[in-house]
Design a protein around this motif. Structure first.
Motif, PDB file in Angstrom:
ATOM      1  N   LEU A   1       0.574  -1.127   0.129  1.00 53.24           N
ATOM      2  CA  LEU A   1       0.061  -0.082   0.048  1.00 53.24           C
ATOM      3  C   LEU A   1       0.792   1.338   0.061  1.00 53.24           C
ATOM      4  O   LEU A   1       0.485   2.085  -0.787  1.00 53.24           O
ATOM      5  N   SER A   2       1.953   1.455   0.467  1.00 55.07           N
ATOM      6  CA  SER A   2       2.867   2.456   0.637  1.00 55.07           C
ATOM      7  C   SER A   2       3.379   2.801  -0.694  1.00 55.07           C
ATOM      8  O   SER A   2       3.611   1.718  -1.418  1.00 55.07           O
ATOM      9  N   GLY A   3       4.003   3.896  -0.754  1.00 58.27           N
ATOM     10  CA  GLY A   3       4.714   4.385  -1.948  1.00 58.27           C
ATOM     11  C   GLY A   3       6.010   3.699  -2.265  1.00 58.27           C
ATOM     12  O   GLY A   3       6.461   3.293  -1.228  1.00 58.27           O
ATOM     13  N   LYS A   4       6.485   3.560  -3.286  1.00 63.23           N
ATOM     14  CA  LYS A   4       7.700   3.069  -3.566  1.00 63.23           C
ATOM     15  C   LYS A   4       8.720   3.672  -2.930  1.00 63.23           C
ATOM     16  O   LYS A   4       9.902   3.176  -2.422  1.00 63.23           O
ATOM     17  N   ASP A   5       8.706   4.948  -2.298  1.00 65.54           N
ATOM     18  CA  ASP A   5       9.803   5.785  -1.637  1.00 65.54           C
ATOM     19  C   ASP A   5       9.547   5.646  -0.105  1.00 65.54           C
ATOM     20  O   ASP A   5      10.184   6.122   0.652  1.00 65.54           O
TER      21      ASP A   5
END
Length: 183
Positions: free
Chosen positions: A104-108
C-alpha cells in the motif's frame, strides 16, 4: 573450446533455425501480480489466496480469522475491489492484480493517506484487525470520496478491541487528505 553459457560475457550465437519465441515455462501455473510483482503459483489450485500470500509469499499482513469471509481480517484488494482472501481460491486468480497492506505504501516508503490517518487518529489498539480494516477503508475511499458514518459502518470488518470510533475518525481524516492531494 567449451561453448559459453548464459552467465558468460561472451554471447552464444543463436542456433540456425531457432526463433525468438520464448520457451514454454518449466511449470505451468497461475500467473498473478501481487504488489506490482509478478508471481506464478504452481501448487494446489484450490488453495485460498490468504494462504498463498502468507505461506508462500510470506506477506503476513492479511490475517486468518473466521475462515468464512465474515470478519474482514484477511481483506486484500483484487483488481480494485476489497475481497476476503480466505474465500478466494487461487484457481480464480489468473491475471489478477492483488494489493496487500505490504504494497500500500509508495515506492519511496511514503505512507498511503489511510495508513497515515490511522497513525494520526491512534486507531490501532491490538493491531490484529488493522491491515484488513485499512484495506477495506482504502477500497471504500476509492469508491466513495466523502463517506458517511453509515457508509463506514457498511464495511463490516470486526475489531476485537472495539476501536470503531477511532477507525471512523481515521477514515474521515483520510478522505479529507485524499481530496486535498487531488485538488
Amino acid at each position: 573450446m567449451a561453448q559459453q553459457g548464459p552467465t558468460s560475457p561472451v554471447p552464444v550465437p543463436t542456433p540456425q533455425g531457432a526463433t525468438d519465441v520464448p520457451p514454454k515455462p518449466v511449470r505451468e501455473g497461475i500467473d498473478l501480480i501481487v504488489n506490482d510483482e509478478r508471481f506464478r503459483h504452481t501448487g494446489d489450485k484450490a488453495m485460498p489466496l490468504l494462504w498463498y500470500l502468507r505461506d508462500v509469499l510470506r506477506l503476513t499482513g492479511a490475517k486468518y480469522g473466521c475462515d468464512q469471509g465474515n470478519c474482514g481480517f484477511c481483506t486484500v484488494i483484487v483488481d480494485g475491489k476489497a475481497i476476503a482472501s480466505c474465500q478466494t481460491k487461487m484457481e480464480g486468480m489468473a491475471g489478477k492484480r492483488v494489493t496487500t497492506i505490504e504494497g500500500l505504501s509508495g515506492k519511496d516508503g511514503s505512507l498511503h493517506p489511510v495508513q497515515q490517518a490511522w497513525i494520526d487518529e491512534d486507531a490501532i489498539m491490538c493491531g490484529f484487525c488493522q491491515p484488513g480494516q485499512i484495506m477495506a477503508a482504502v477500497d471504500l475511499l476509492n469508491h466513495q470520496k466523502n463517506p458517511s458514518d453509515a457508509d463506514i459502518d457498511k464495511i463490516g470488518n470486526l475489531c476485537r478491541c472495539g476501536s470503531y470510533g477511532r477507525i471512523r475518525k481515521a477514515i474521515k481524516r483520510a478522505a479529507v487528505s485524499m481530496k486535498d492531494k487531488k485538488a
